[in-house]
Write an enzyme that holds these catalytic residues in place. Structure first.
Site, short mmCIF file in Angstrom:
data_model
loop_
_atom_site.label_atom_id
_atom_site.label_comp_id
_atom_site.label_asym_id
_atom_site.label_seq_id
_atom_site.Cartn_x
_atom_site.Cartn_y
_atom_site.Cartn_z
N LYS A 137 -14.10 7.61 38.06
CA LYS A 137 -14.19 6.13 38.92
C LYS A 137 -15.27 6.20 39.73
CE LYS A 137 -12.12 2.93 42.19
NZ LYS A 137 -10.70 2.51 42.77
N HIS A 275 -10.72 5.14 -7.25
CA HIS A 275 -10.33 3.77 -6.50
C HIS A 275 -9.02 3.93 -5.99
CE1 HIS A 275 -14.54 2.86 -7.39
NE2 HIS A 275 -14.45 2.63 -8.74
N GLY A 304 -15.93 10.95 -12.66
CA GLY A 304 -16.23 10.73 -11.30
C GLY A 304 -15.23 10.47 -10.44
N ASN A 419 0.49 -5.76 -8.15
CA ASN A 419 1.93 -5.51 -8.81
C ASN A 419 1.38 -4.41 -9.69
OD1 ASN A 419 3.50 -7.52 -8.18
ND2 ASN A 419 2.29 -9.24 -9.26
#
Length: 515
Positions: A137, A275, A304, A419
């Site tokens: 402080k 992904h 990849g 979904n």
């Protein structure tokens, strides 16, 4: 100003003797407490005990030693305030210009498997955070150091000009409040769990930086990687990188997704992720067989991608892995021959996972997701089922082999973005429909990907069918068994379609949405 007096009291004594010695050589008076005082005195560093400053003994097993006006006046006095100067002079108090403190090892204490509640409480530091906050402080005048990594820079400035710069003091003060905030967050989390309040009225989390990242999901986004202070082994935050380029933001996300699927299995398993969705999962009698199945599930999408295995990678499996471009391979370990094969590829990341908790032993953790202006907190989805938990709702019961494949598919579909529809056959995924706006669309994608393999396969759905159209598609594709949560107002429509096509269908009673 010149730094004349320093108060040093540290639990982690790394580098403290040499740091203190060099301070003394610069003419700085060193005040210290407890174990730090004893160490410095033993090493021949000139040091003054805290009781000589306060005129009061350390009491209550060291619980009270620095909580005294002679200490906190010296830290909080505003040096250019005449009233403060007058009060300090009248009371015979002196300023403290430098504070070096690190705290009782609370995190290390509660990480012990046999820690008692009493031991945890005893390792809550009171005086240390109070001194740090007082000094931070008053950083306009006081230098405060909580991290041994800052010793060198602070010494350099003191040697050069007798004091630190205001810029340095501001930086160090900010670090102090981050440090004490993290410390308090750990304590509040521990105590909240002890009294059964995992979701209290105020939710405070703390993480420590692992590394800065080149960028986030895209090059224009800044990013960094953090981990929980008490992160368990066997996850992406504690994995050891043996080879390859630095991990990226997307690498870390995908690797974490791969491990989430992998931890569903106790038998040899391999998971390929692209992904954030599993594109190929296989189980076998050994890791070599499991990888062959994971690869055959989708030879195009695995390119990849991220591959995770729950057994040591052997030379034969490494040889197959080396035939295609992969971003990351994660495994508990790599055989020396496997490492020799895989490290021929300069950029591939190899992560050694170590041991991790089996599917049966996993416990839910609290997951934090940011939203604009806030966050969501929920338990991780570690729900598992067995054959005994399933409800057969069709005329035909699944065969033993169908049941095995249904349970396999159910373990994987819970990790596919909703979904989600997944087809499985011969202990491997053969079609994955992820992240679609309607369930029948996800089914079309999964069936198209599977092609002729869909004949005799099973289908897993992460949520119920709102109507019978998905079952009609499944029947046309030659799917013989279905696993889904059930619970739609139109369940009877789906059951009727299944019965009409001799499809066995089971309900789990549990949904696995993943957004």
């Amino acid at each position: 100003m010149t730094i004349r007096r320093a108060l040093i009291s540290v639990s982690d004594k790394t580098g403290i003797v040499e740091f203190s010695r060099q301070l003394a050589e610069q003419g700085v008076q060193i005040i210290s407490t407890g174990g730090t005082f004893s160490l410095l005195e033993k090493e021949g560093v000139p040091v003054t005990g805290i009781s000589d400053v306060t005129g009061f003994p350390e009491i209550l097993d060291g619980r009270v030693k620095t909580l005294h006006p002679a200490v906190h006046s010296g830290l909080l006095a505003v040096r250019d305030d005449e009233e403060h100067q007058k009060a300090m002079k009248e009371l015979g108090l002196d300023y403290i210009d430098l504070v070096v403190v690190n705290l009782y090892p609370f995190a290390q204490t509660i990480a012990k498997p046999d820690v008692t509640y009493e031991d945890a409480i005893e390792n809550i530091d009171i005086g240390g955070p109070t001194m740090l906050r007082s000094a931070a402080k008053n950083h306009a005048f006081v230098t405060v150091v909580v991290d041994a990594a800052d010793y060198g820079a602070v010494l350099d400035e003191i040697k050069a000009q007798g004091d630190t710069t205001l810029e340095t003091r501001k930086r160090l003060a900010a670090k102090v409040f981050r440090h004490t905030g993290s410390y308090d967050a750990l304590i509040s989390d521990y105590l909240s769990k002890q009294v059964g309040e995992p979701l209290p009225e105020r939710y405070t989390v703390t993480y420590e930086k692992v590394q800065d990242l080149r960028y986030g999901e895209n090059p224009h986004q800044k990013a960094a990687f953090y981990r929980k202070p008490l992160a368990a082994s066997g996850n992406i935050t504690t994995a050891e990188q043996l080879h390859g380029k630095e991990l990226s933001y997307n690498n870390i996300n995908d690797a974490n997704a791969a491990l989430a699927v992998l931890k569903e299995f106790d038998e040899p398993a391999v998971v390929a992720v692209k992904h954030m969705n599993p594109c190929g999962v296989g189980i076998g009698t050994n890791i070599h067989e499991a990888y062959q199945k994971a690869y055959a599930a989708d030879p195009t999408s695995i390119f990849g991608g991220i591959v995770a295995a729950n057994r040591t990678i052997d030379a034969a499996t490494a040889a197959l892995l080396s035939e295609i471009f992969l971003e990351i391979i994660i495994a508990p370990d790599f055989a020396p021959e496997a490492l020799e094969i895989l490290t021929r590829k300069k950029n591939i990341r190899l992560l050694k996972l170590g041991e991790f908790t089996s599917a049966a032993e996993r416990k839910p953790e609290w997951l934090v997701t940011s939203v604009d202006g806030g966050m969501l907190v929920q338990e991780s989805d570690v729900h598992t089922i067995s054959a005994d938990d399933l409800k057969v709702v069709t005329n035909r019961k699944p065969t033993d082999e169908e049941l095995k494949q249904l349970l396999f598919g159910w373990k994987v579909v819970k990790h596919v973005k909703s979904n989600a529809i997944l087809l499985a056959k011969d202990d491997m995924t053969i079609g994955v429909g992820a992240g679609q706006m309607n369930r029948v669309g996800a089914a079309r994608i999964a069936i198209e990907q599977a092609g002729e393999k869909s004949q005799g396969s099973v289908l897993a759905s992460d949520a119920f069918f709102p109507m019978g159209d998905t079952l009609e598609l499944a029947a046309k594709a030659g799917i013989t068994a279905v696993i889904q949560p059930g619970g739609s107002v139109r369940d009877e429509e789906s059951i009727a379609v299944a019965n009409a096509n001799n499809i066995a269908m089971v309900f789990t009673g549990v949904r696995h949405f993943k957004h």
